[in-house]
Motif scaffolding. Structure first.
Motif: not given
Length: 489
Positions: A427-454
Motif C-alpha cells: 500500500m505505501p509503495k503504491a501511494l508513492k508510485s502516483v506521479q505528482v502531475n496526476t495529483v495536481q490534475l485531480w486537485e484542479h478538478h476538485m477546485h472546479r467542483w468546489i467553485e460550482a457548489y459555492r
C-alpha cells in the motif's frame, strides 16, 4: 289403420251398428273372427340397435376434444416461451395479450376442469379484456387456434378507407412547417439545451419522451383546431382526439418524408462518378461494382485511389488536354478515407505490446526540452527479443515518458499474491508510485467542483459546468484544433 285401407273383403255382409252407434269391424287377417275393439291394434315399432352406443360415442368425442385442447395448450405454451416468436407490435402489443388470454383459457379448461364459457370470462378479465364481450371473443380466438393454429389479428386498418386531410398537399406542408419550427415548444430554453447536447443523458431521455408523447401531439392538436381548420373554413365540432394527433405525428407527418429503405445484406450496385463543372459528366471516369460479401466486396479508400489514378485523371486530361490542373471536391464518405500503408495511425494498426501482426509505420518525432527527437517505430535488427518488429503503443509511449505504468490500483494488482499481508506491505509503495502531475490534475478538478457548489448550482448544473473544463469539444468534423497546429509550427 284407417277405414279406407280396408278392402271389401274385410267387411262382413251383415255389418250392423252396435248399441253405442259404432261400427263393428272385422280383422282383415282373421276373416270370420270379429275384433273385440273398434280398430285393430297397431304392432309396436322395432328398436334400432346402434353399432356404438350413444353414451360411448359421446365419451369418445369428449376425449378427442380434450386431446385437441391439450395439444393446443402445449403449442401455445411453446409459442410464448420461444425467443423466435415475433408478435405484431411487440411483446406488449394486442396480439401478445390475446395469445396470453388463449393460453389462460386453455389452461383453465384442461388443467382445472372449468367450463369453457366460465373459463373464457375469467381469462379475458385477467388479461385486461371485458368479461362478457371479451369472453365471447376469446372463445372464437381459441377455436381459431385449435383448428388452424392461427393467432388472432387486429382488424385495425382493414376498414373502408376514407379521405384524409393530410392527402391535401397544402395542409401536409403546413403541418410539416409547423412541426419543424420551435413554436410548439412549451419551454424553448430547455429545447435549446437539448438540441445543443447540454443536458445529462438521463434528463435528455426523459425530456425527449415528454416532447414526443405529450408536447408535440398537444401542440399539433391545438394548431389544427385553432389555426388550420379556420383557414380552410372547416367547422370544428368535438375536435380531433389526442390519439389521432399522435398517430398523425408519427405515421403520416414524419414517416412519409424522405422515407429511405435501409441497406440490407442483399445484392446491390455501387457507382462512383465524376461531374466536371465545364464538361459535365465524365462517363469514362466512373466505376461500378456489385457490392456484397459473396460478390465484389465493398467500396473502400484503396478502390477510390485506384479509380483516381487509372480513370479520373486520364479522363480529365482527355477532356481538357494538357496544361490544365484539376481541383477535385470529394464528398465526406467513409469509402473515400484512406491512409498510406505506413502512416502513423494508432487507431487500429498498432497493438499495445510489441511484435505480432501490426503495421510497420514510418518514423515519428516528438519535442523534448525544445529538441526535435526522431523516434523509430520498429526495433532494430540487433534487438535481442523483437528484431525488426514493430514496437507497439506501450514501448512508444514509454520512450516519450507518457506511459503511466505506476498507477495506484494497477501497482497493487500487478504486485498482489492474494494475501492481506502483501496488500498492507504494497500500500505505501503504491501511494508513492502516483506521479505528482496526476495529483495536481485531480486537485484542479476538485477546485472546479468546489467553485460550482459555492455558486449555488445544483448537482446536475454543477456537473455540466465541471465537464466544460474537463473535456475539449470540437464542433467541426475532421478539423485539426489550433492548439495541435501550433505544435507543428
Amino acid at each position: 289403420m284407417y277405414l279406407s285401407d280396408l278392402d271389401d273383403d274385410g267387411w262382413s255382409s251383415d255389418d250392423e251398428l252396435d248399441e253405442d252407434g259404432g261400427i263393428s269391424v272385422c280383422s282383415p287377417t282373421a276373416g270370420t273372427s270379429r275384433s273385440s275393439g273398434k280398430l285393430p291394434a297397431v304392432p309396436p315399432l322395432k328398436r334400432w340397435k346402434l353399432e356404438v352406443p350413444h353414451r360411448v360415442q359421446r365419451e369418445r368425442d369428449r376425449s378427442a376434444q380434450m386431446e385437441k385442447l391439450k395439444s393446443g395448450l402445449q403449442d401455445v405454451d411453446k409459442l410464448l416461451k420461444s425467443a423466435k416468436t415475433k408478435f405484431v407490435s411487440g411483446v406488449n402489443g394486442l396480439q401478445a395479450r390475446r395469445t396470453c388470454a388463449i393460453h389462460a383459457h386453455l389452461d383453465l379448461v384442461v388443467r382445472n376442469g372449468h367450463v369453457s364459457a366460465d373459463a373464457a370470462e375469467r381469462a379475458a378479465e385477467a388479461n385486461g379484456f371485458a368479461a362478457a364481450w371479451g369472453g365471447r371473443q376469446l372463445r372464437s380466438w381459441t377455436h381459431q387456434w385449435i383448428n388452424n393454429r392461427k393467432l388472432p389479428e387486429s382488424m385495425r386498418g382493414h376498414h373502408t378507407k376514407v379521405a384524409t386531410l393530410l392527402a391535401i398537399p397544402s395542409i401536409a406542408t403546413e403541418l410539416h412547417t409547423y412541426l419543424r419550427s420551435n413554436k410548439w415548444s412549451i419551454n424553448p430554453e430547455k429545447l435549446a439545451k437539448f438540441t445543443n447536447n447540454e443536458m445529462i443523458i438521463k434528463e435528455a431521455d426523459l425530456y425527449l419522451k415528454n416532447v414526443v408523447n405529450d408536447e408535440m401531439p398537444n401542440a399539433l392538436k391545438r394548431y389544427i383546431e385553432l389555426e388550420l381548420f379556420p383557414c380552410i373554413h372547416l367547422k370544428v365540432g368535438r375536435g380531433i382526439s389526442l390519439s389521432t394527433a399522435h398517430c398523425w405525428l408519427h405515421q403520416w407527418v414524419f414517416d412519409n418524408e424522405f422515407k429511405l429503405r435501409k441497406k440490407g445484406v442483399g445484392r446491390g450496385i455501387h457507382r462512383s462518378d465524376v461531374i466536371c463543372s465545364t464538361c459535365g459528366h465524365l462517363s469514362q471516369a466512373g466505376e461500378s461494382m456489385e457490392y456484397g460479401k459473396n460478390y465484389e466486396g465493398y467500396w473502400n479508400g484503396e478502390r477510390f485511389c485506384t479509380q483516381m489514378a487509372e480513370k479520373i485523371i486520364p479522363a480529365f486530361k482527355a477532356a481538357h488536354g494538357a496544361g490544365y490542373q484539376a481541383l477535385f471536391i470529394i464528398d465526406n464518405s467513409q469509402g473515400h478515407s484512406v491512409y498510406a500503408e505506413d502512416a502513423l495511425w494508432v487507431g487500429s494498426r498498432m497493438n499495445v505490446n510489441p511484435g505480432s501482426k501490426q503495421a510497420r509505420m514510418w518514423n515519428g518525432w516528438f519535442v523534448c526540452d525544445r529538441v526535435h527527437v526522431e523516434q523509430e517505430m520498429v526495433f532494430a535488427t540487433s534487438h535481442p527479443q523483437y528484431p525488426n518488429q514493430p514496437k507497439g503503443i506501450k514501448v512508444i509511449l514509454s520512450e516519450r515518458g507518457l506511459w503511466k505504468s505506476n498507477l495506484f490500483k494497477k501497482y497493487l494488482h500487478d504486485n498482489c499474491d492474494g494475501s492481506f499481508e502483501t496488500l498492507k506491505t504494497n500500500m505505501p509503495k503504491a501511494l508513492k508510485s502516483v506521479q505528482v502531475n496526476t495529483v495536481q490534475l485531480w486537485e484542479h478538478h476538485m477546485h472546479r467542483w468546489i467553485e460550482a457548489y459555492r455558486s449555488g448550482l445544483p448537482m446536475k448544473e454543477a456537473q455540466l459546468q465541471v465537464r466544460q473544463f474537463s473535456s475539449t469539444k470540437y464542433k467541426s468534423h475532421r478539423r485539426i484544433p489550433e492548439t495541435v497546429v501550433r505544435l507543428f509550427n
